[in-house]
Write a protein that holds these residues in place. Structure first.
Motif, mmCIF file in Angstrom:
data_model
loop_
_atom_site.group_PDB
_atom_site.id
_atom_site.type_symbol
_atom_site.label_atom_id
_atom_site.label_comp_id
_atom_site.label_asym_id
_atom_site.label_seq_id
_atom_site.Cartn_x
_atom_site.Cartn_y
_atom_site.Cartn_z
ATOM 1 N N ASP A 235 -14.825 -22.153 -33.106
ATOM 2 C CA ASP A 235 -14.383 -22.109 -31.710
ATOM 3 C C ASP A 235 -15.564 -22.301 -30.758
ATOM 4 O O ASP A 235 -15.431 -22.928 -29.692
ATOM 5 C CB ASP A 235 -13.701 -20.777 -31.415
ATOM 6 N N ALA A 236 -16.729 -21.758 -31.134
ATOM 7 C CA ALA A 236 -17.916 -21.958 -30.303
ATOM 8 C C ALA A 236 -18.294 -23.430 -30.251
ATOM 9 O O ALA A 236 -18.721 -23.932 -29.201
ATOM 10 C CB ALA A 236 -19.078 -21.134 -30.843
ATOM 11 N N CYS A 237 -18.128 -24.141 -31.363
ATOM 12 C CA CYS A 237 -18.408 -25.582 -31.361
ATOM 13 C C CYS A 237 -17.429 -26.326 -30.464
ATOM 14 O O CYS A 237 -17.803 -27.305 -29.809
ATOM 15 C CB CYS A 237 -18.335 -26.132 -32.787
ATOM 16 N N VAL A 238 -16.192 -25.877 -30.434
ATOM 17 C CA VAL A 238 -15.206 -26.474 -29.530
ATOM 18 C C VAL A 238 -15.659 -26.314 -28.083
ATOM 19 O O VAL A 238 -15.622 -27.260 -27.290
ATOM 20 C CB VAL A 238 -13.821 -25.836 -29.742
ATOM 21 N N ARG A 239 -16.140 -25.119 -27.742
ATOM 22 C CA ARG A 239 -16.618 -24.885 -26.369
ATOM 23 C C ARG A 239 -17.867 -25.714 -26.080
ATOM 24 O O ARG A 239 -18.032 -26.234 -24.970
ATOM 25 C CB ARG A 239 -16.921 -23.402 -26.172
ATOM 26 N N MET A 240 -18.724 -25.856 -27.065
ATOM 27 C CA MET A 240 -19.930 -26.666 -26.881
ATOM 28 C C MET A 240 -19.579 -28.114 -26.588
ATOM 29 O O MET A 240 -20.261 -28.782 -25.805
ATOM 30 C CB MET A 240 -20.810 -26.574 -28.129
ATOM 31 N N GLY A 241 -18.503 -28.596 -27.183
ATOM 32 C CA GLY A 241 -18.108 -29.982 -26.980
ATOM 33 C C GLY A 241 -17.621 -30.253 -25.574
ATOM 34 O O GLY A 241 -17.541 -31.410 -25.157
ATOM 35 N N ALA A 242 -17.295 -29.195 -24.838
ATOM 36 C CA ALA A 242 -16.833 -29.381 -23.461
ATOM 37 C C ALA A 242 -17.981 -29.523 -22.483
ATOM 38 O O ALA A 242 -17.766 -29.842 -21.311
ATOM 39 C CB ALA A 242 -15.960 -28.199 -23.047
ATOM 40 N N ILE A 243 -19.223 -29.296 -22.942
ATOM 41 C CA ILE A 243 -20.388 -29.407 -22.077
ATOM 42 C C ILE A 243 -20.969 -30.814 -22.196
ATOM 43 O O ILE A 243 -21.155 -31.315 -23.301
ATOM 44 C CB ILE A 243 -21.448 -28.363 -22.464
ATOM 45 N N PRO A 244 -21.249 -31.496 -21.079
ATOM 46 C CA PRO A 244 -21.784 -32.853 -21.144
ATOM 47 C C PRO A 244 -23.058 -32.915 -21.997
ATOM 48 O O PRO A 244 -23.926 -32.043 -21.886
ATOM 49 C CB PRO A 244 -22.090 -33.197 -19.682
ATOM 50 N N PRO A 245 -23.196 -33.914 -22.884
ATOM 51 C CA PRO A 245 -24.362 -34.015 -23.757
ATOM 52 C C PRO A 245 -25.684 -34.007 -23.007
ATOM 53 O O PRO A 245 -26.672 -33.483 -23.507
ATOM 54 C CB PRO A 245 -24.139 -35.344 -24.495
ATOM 55 N N GLN A 246 -25.727 -34.577 -21.789
ATOM 56 C CA GLN A 246 -27.001 -34.631 -21.074
ATOM 57 C C GLN A 246 -27.512 -33.247 -20.724
ATOM 58 O O GLN A 246 -28.732 -33.030 -20.628
ATOM 59 C CB GLN A 246 -26.885 -35.500 -19.811
#
Length: 312
Positions: free
Chosen positions: A294-305
């Motif tokens: 679930d933490a990885c899911v939340r991380m994916g919502a943050i822009p890569p830059q």
């Protein structure tokens, strides 16, 4: 492993009783760890023998052993200065130490772990010591995830991995790479020596090397960010590290600009291994494993830059 374990058991007995005297040890041939394609550890009396993973570089392992021997009071001191070869595996010998009891979480030695890390990070890195292998282990975990086959939770983990900077994926040197680091810090890497009565020491030199010290704080930081480590325990760990003068983070202020990328990388590594293991066992993810996914899911919502900016 079927051939290795009996040979390792005989080898550690010989190391514990070099004169081939009568054995009166209460513990003989106890298997402390047995991981396929990784390490095997056997105890006889007060002596422990570790068969390192296949393909371990003998020169690099010898350098890591020498580093541990030079840092008594921080790292457990090996019983022999160089590994021996047994069934094409490198074997090292160590005194037995009492591990952390996972059944008593309230007694977890977070302050001791942080203090030892700070002292390790402040110690001079020996010439020729190889890079710390933390990012390489994370990359290997992603390889296991990909090899495990399709899984509904894999996509957000792979997406979070792709958003990390190249150094955190072991594809480039880290921006800070001059510090002596453990490379795989968790509470299972501490023992009391002498057993039961001694102080805490760090064990496991397989990933020891030169790198970014923030990586050694990344696992507890990731657990805290995922809600798996209570805030007070994280605060105890971070405060003890700072009080000992650890260089990974500033002595005051916000530590997250330096911890963010390593903590994300350890979260992804943990999630990747969780999915690979659950797939191999044919079982669903448990509560803790789902939390890191679930933490990885939340991380994916943050822009890569923004993630990339944390590497600067």
């Amino acid at each position: 492993m079927n051939v290795l374990l009996p040979a390792l058991t005989a080898t550690v007995r010989s190391a514990a009783h070099p004169a081939d005297g009568a054995c009166r040890c209460a513990i003989a041939g106890a298997v402390l760890a047995e991981r396929e394609d990784d390490a095997a550890v056997v105890r006889h009396g007060d002596t422990v023998a570790k068969a390192h993973a296949p393909g371990t570089d003998p020169v690099e392992l010898s350098l890591r052993l020498a580093t541990a021997a030079r840092l008594p009071g921080i790292l457990l001191t090996p019983l022999r200065p160089a590994p021996v070869t047994l069934h094409e595996r490198l074997v090292t010998f160590w005194p037995y130490g009492t591990p952390v009891d996972p059944g008593i979480p309230e007694a977890a030695p977070w302050e001791a772990a942080a203090t030892l890390l700070a002292r390790l990070h402040r110690a001079p890195a020996p010439a020729g010591l190889p890079p710390m292998r933390g990012p390489a282990k994370a990359a290997r975990a992603l390889g296991r995830l990909r090899a495990a086959g399709p899984h509904p939770a894999a996509e957000p983990v792979l997406r979070a991995w792709a958003a990390l900077p190249a150094w955190a994926r072991a594809e480039a040197p880290p921006p800070r790479a001059r510090t002596l680091c453990h490379g795989d810090l968790h509470l299972g890497q501490l023992v009391r020596h002498p057993a039961d009565t001694g102080g805490w020491l760090l064990i496991d030199v397989d990933d020891l090397g030169v790198g970014d010290p923030a990586w050694d704080l990344a696992r507890p930081a990731a657990w805290y960010a995922c809600g798996l480590l209570p805030p007070d325990e994280w605060s105890r760990f971070l405060s003890a590290y700072r009080e000992e003068g650890g260089p990974a983070v500033p002595s005051t202020g916000d530590p997250w600009p330096l911890l963010d990328v390593p903590a994300r990388a350890l979260t992804v590594q943990t999630a990747a291994l969780a999915i690979a293991k659950s797939t191999a066992a044919g079982r669903p993810l448990d509560e803790v494993e789902q939390a890191v996914v679930d933490a990885c899911v939340r991380m994916g919502a943050i822009p890569p830059q923004l993630v990339q900016a944390g590497a600067q």
